[in-house]
Design a protein around this motif. Structure first.
Motif, PDB file in Angstrom:
ATOM      1  N   PHE A 111       0.918  -1.178   0.076  1.00 32.15           N
ATOM      2  CA  PHE A 111      -0.004  -0.025   0.077  1.00 32.15           C
ATOM      3  C   PHE A 111       0.787   1.299  -0.032  1.00 32.15           C
ATOM      4  N   LEU A 112       2.083   1.147   0.481  1.00 32.96           N
ATOM      5  CA  LEU A 112       3.012   2.318   0.323  1.00 32.96           C
ATOM      6  C   LEU A 112       3.281   2.661  -0.898  1.00 32.96           C
ATOM      7  N   ARG A 113       3.741   1.514  -1.815  1.00 36.27           N
ATOM      8  CA  ARG A 113       4.130   1.591  -3.295  1.00 36.27           C
ATOM      9  C   ARG A 113       2.799   2.306  -3.947  1.00 36.27           C
ATOM     10  N   ASP A 114       1.683   2.079  -3.651  1.00 34.68           N
ATOM     11  CA  ASP A 114       0.507   2.412  -4.292  1.00 34.68           C
ATOM     12  C   ASP A 114       0.214   3.931  -4.125  1.00 34.68           C
ATOM     13  N   ALA A 115       0.874   4.631  -2.909  1.00 32.45           N
ATOM     14  CA  ALA A 115       0.617   6.024  -2.921  1.00 32.45           C
ATOM     15  C   ALA A 115       1.144   6.820  -3.948  1.00 32.45           C
ATOM     16  N   THR A 116       0.483   7.709  -4.396  1.00 34.10           N
ATOM     17  CA  THR A 116       0.830   8.712  -5.611  1.00 34.10           C
ATOM     18  C   THR A 116       1.636   9.852  -5.272  1.00 34.10           C
ATOM     19  N   GLY A 117       1.687  10.410  -3.896  1.00 32.18           N
ATOM     20  CA  GLY A 117       2.120  11.633  -3.513  1.00 32.18           C
ATOM     21  C   GLY A 117       3.398  11.367  -2.757  1.00 32.18           C
ATOM     22  N   LEU A 118       3.576  11.013  -1.509  1.00 31.44           N
ATOM     23  CA  LEU A 118       4.596  10.773  -0.695  1.00 31.44           C
ATOM     24  C   LEU A 118       4.205   9.347   0.214  1.00 31.44           C
ATOM     25  N   ARG A 119       5.308   8.582   0.480  1.00 33.17           N
ATOM     26  CA  ARG A 119       5.475   7.381   1.239  1.00 33.17           C
ATOM     27  C   ARG A 119       6.337   7.745   2.273  1.00 33.17           C
ATOM     28  N   LEU A 120       5.752   7.763   3.545  1.00 33.39           N
ATOM     29  CA  LEU A 120       6.540   7.942   4.868  1.00 33.39           C
ATOM     30  C   LEU A 120       7.008   6.427   5.308  1.00 33.39           C
ATOM     31  N   VAL A 121       8.188   6.327   5.564  1.00 34.54           N
ATOM     32  CA  VAL A 121       8.822   4.962   6.116  1.00 34.54           C
ATOM     33  C   VAL A 121       9.394   5.332   7.554  1.00 34.54           C
TER      34      VAL A 121
END
Length: 419
Positions: A339-349
């Motif tokens: 679901f992180l890879r699916d995010a279109t703007g930013l992905r906070l890890v």
């Protein structure tokens, strides 16, 4: 060609006009600057806070736009809070005699993935013919339950679960939800509330005794994530939680960051006459009671697509067009990677040294990944690179493979850089 210099009056007039135009342009652009920004700066690494603020400014005017609000999705355990609310609840259940024995003493009915060896070990360790298991005093039973849940093995080291797809199911996580069978949702919420109160009141670093084992005994909300959820909601984002803990448990905890139960997705049990069963709700191509997919890796994608974006059937298991995906996502583990890879703007890890997730975040192929140390007790730098090119990815059958980009090429090993 030569031009006569402008008169001072003409120059002044032009300057005034230019100033008026610039001022007007800035006024026209003032709306985004009115967007809320993060209040807490401590704990954010590098440009992460600034990048999140820019994302919010870019989307905070979308709330009235055609297509609805921009969506933000957070994992819960070790993303919004430090430690694990599923663990906290399980420990409370054992310390307070709140686990019901299985039907006719047959532990295989609690999970289709439980091995015969584990079912036998649990049957030998725990009594039958009781309404609830006396795990507060029966340390043998408590130890066996804790070992199967926490380590996926019996106290003698035998494998406890098998036959599951590692990209869709983690049977240890599912087993907690399945052990809630026989209780109502409201009762489970009361158990979770009691565990929450204890773990928030305990000092940081506290442990508790479950059976004969010392386990973690505290939980804390991250102030930075509470601030981030509030800011996103104030900016018009539709904020959701998706967790691999039981949904009634997540509901209790998520309320305190302003996320209503209607926006918290966790492992869902089927019910029978108002009481939870040992079977689970399905998603996509998985029917209720098949118990083969939970909110875990690819299962999180399915549940997000189904519950947030209204995608039904097998299509929910696939990546959706950008217009039907979350703008922002936050997670801490390989369980969150899809679901992180699916995010279109930013992905906070949040960096917890998880191989596949950190391989993808550090490679940062499209520039949308941001990595932050954990806000409480951040991990030290990993001494060796992440094994992206060899064993960083776990396939559905459990095979360790290279981590690959969408085009099939292999991500090279990545050094740990944010800690």
């Amino acid at each position: 060609m030569n031009h006569r210099p402008r008169t001072s009056a003409a120059t002044a007039a032009l300057a005034l006009a230019a100033t008026t135009l610039v001022s007007g342009a800035r006024t026209a652009e003032a709306a985004p600057s009115a967007c809320p920004t993060l209040r807490i700066s401590d704990g954010w690494y590098g440009e992460n806070k600034a990048r999140i603020d820019r994302l919010i400014a870019d989307h905070c005017q979308d709330k009235g736009a055609k297509g609805g609000k921009p969506v933000a999705v957070f994992d819960w355990d070790n993303t919004v809070i430090k430690n694990d609310v599923g663990d906290a609840t399980f420990h409370w259940l054992l310390r307070n005699d709140r686990v019901r024995p299985p039907r006719q003493g047959d532990w295989s009915t609690t999970s289709r993935h439980l091995t015969p060896e584990a079912a036998t070990a649990l049957g030998e360790a725990c009594p039958t013919g009781v309404r609830v298991l006396p795990t507060a005093t029966d340390t043998r039973c408590a130890d066996e339950l804790l070992s199967v849940y926490a380590s996926g093995a019996t106290t003698t080291g035998k494998t406890a679960f098998e036959g599951h797809d590692r990209r869709r199911m983690e049977p240890q996580y599912a087993w907690l939800a399945q052990l809630l069978h026989g209780w109502t949702t409201r009762q489970v919420e009361s158990f979770a509330a009691a565990a929450r109160a204890e773990n928030l009141a305990a000092p940081q670093g506290a442990t508790q005794l479950v059976g004969t084992t010392r386990v973690t005994g505290w939980v804390r909300y991250y102030p930075q994530q509470r601030d981030l959820v509030r800011t996103l909601r104030d900016a018009g984002f539709d904020v959701w939680i998706v967790s691999a803990s039981p949904e009634p448990v997540v509901d209790v905890w998520a309320k305190d960051v302003g996320v209503a139960p209607s926006h918290a997705i966790g492992i869902r049990n089927t019910t029978d006459r108002g009481r939870l069963t040992a079977h689970l709700k399905g998603c996509g191509s998985v029917r209720d009671g098949e118990d083969t997919m939970i909110t875990y890796i690819d299962g999180k994608r399915c549940w997000i697509n189904q519950e947030i974006f209204g995608v039904r059937g097998p299509a929910a298991e696939r990546v959706q067009p950008a217009s039907r995906r979350q703008v922002f996502a936050a997670g801490d583990s390989d369980t969150d990677v899809s679901f992180l890879r699916d995010a279109t703007g930013l992905r906070l890890v949040l960096n917890r040294n998880k191989n596949e997730l950190m391989c993808r975040a550090y490679e940062n192929g499209d520039g949308r990944w941001i990595v932050n140390p954990m806000f409480i007790e951040p991990k030290q730098r990993k001494a060796t690179p992440y094994p992206c090119a060899s064993t960083g990815y776990t396939a559905g059958d459990g095979t360790a493979e290279p981590v690959r980009r969408s085009d099939g090429s292999v991500i090279p090993d990545q050094p740990d850089k944010v800690f």
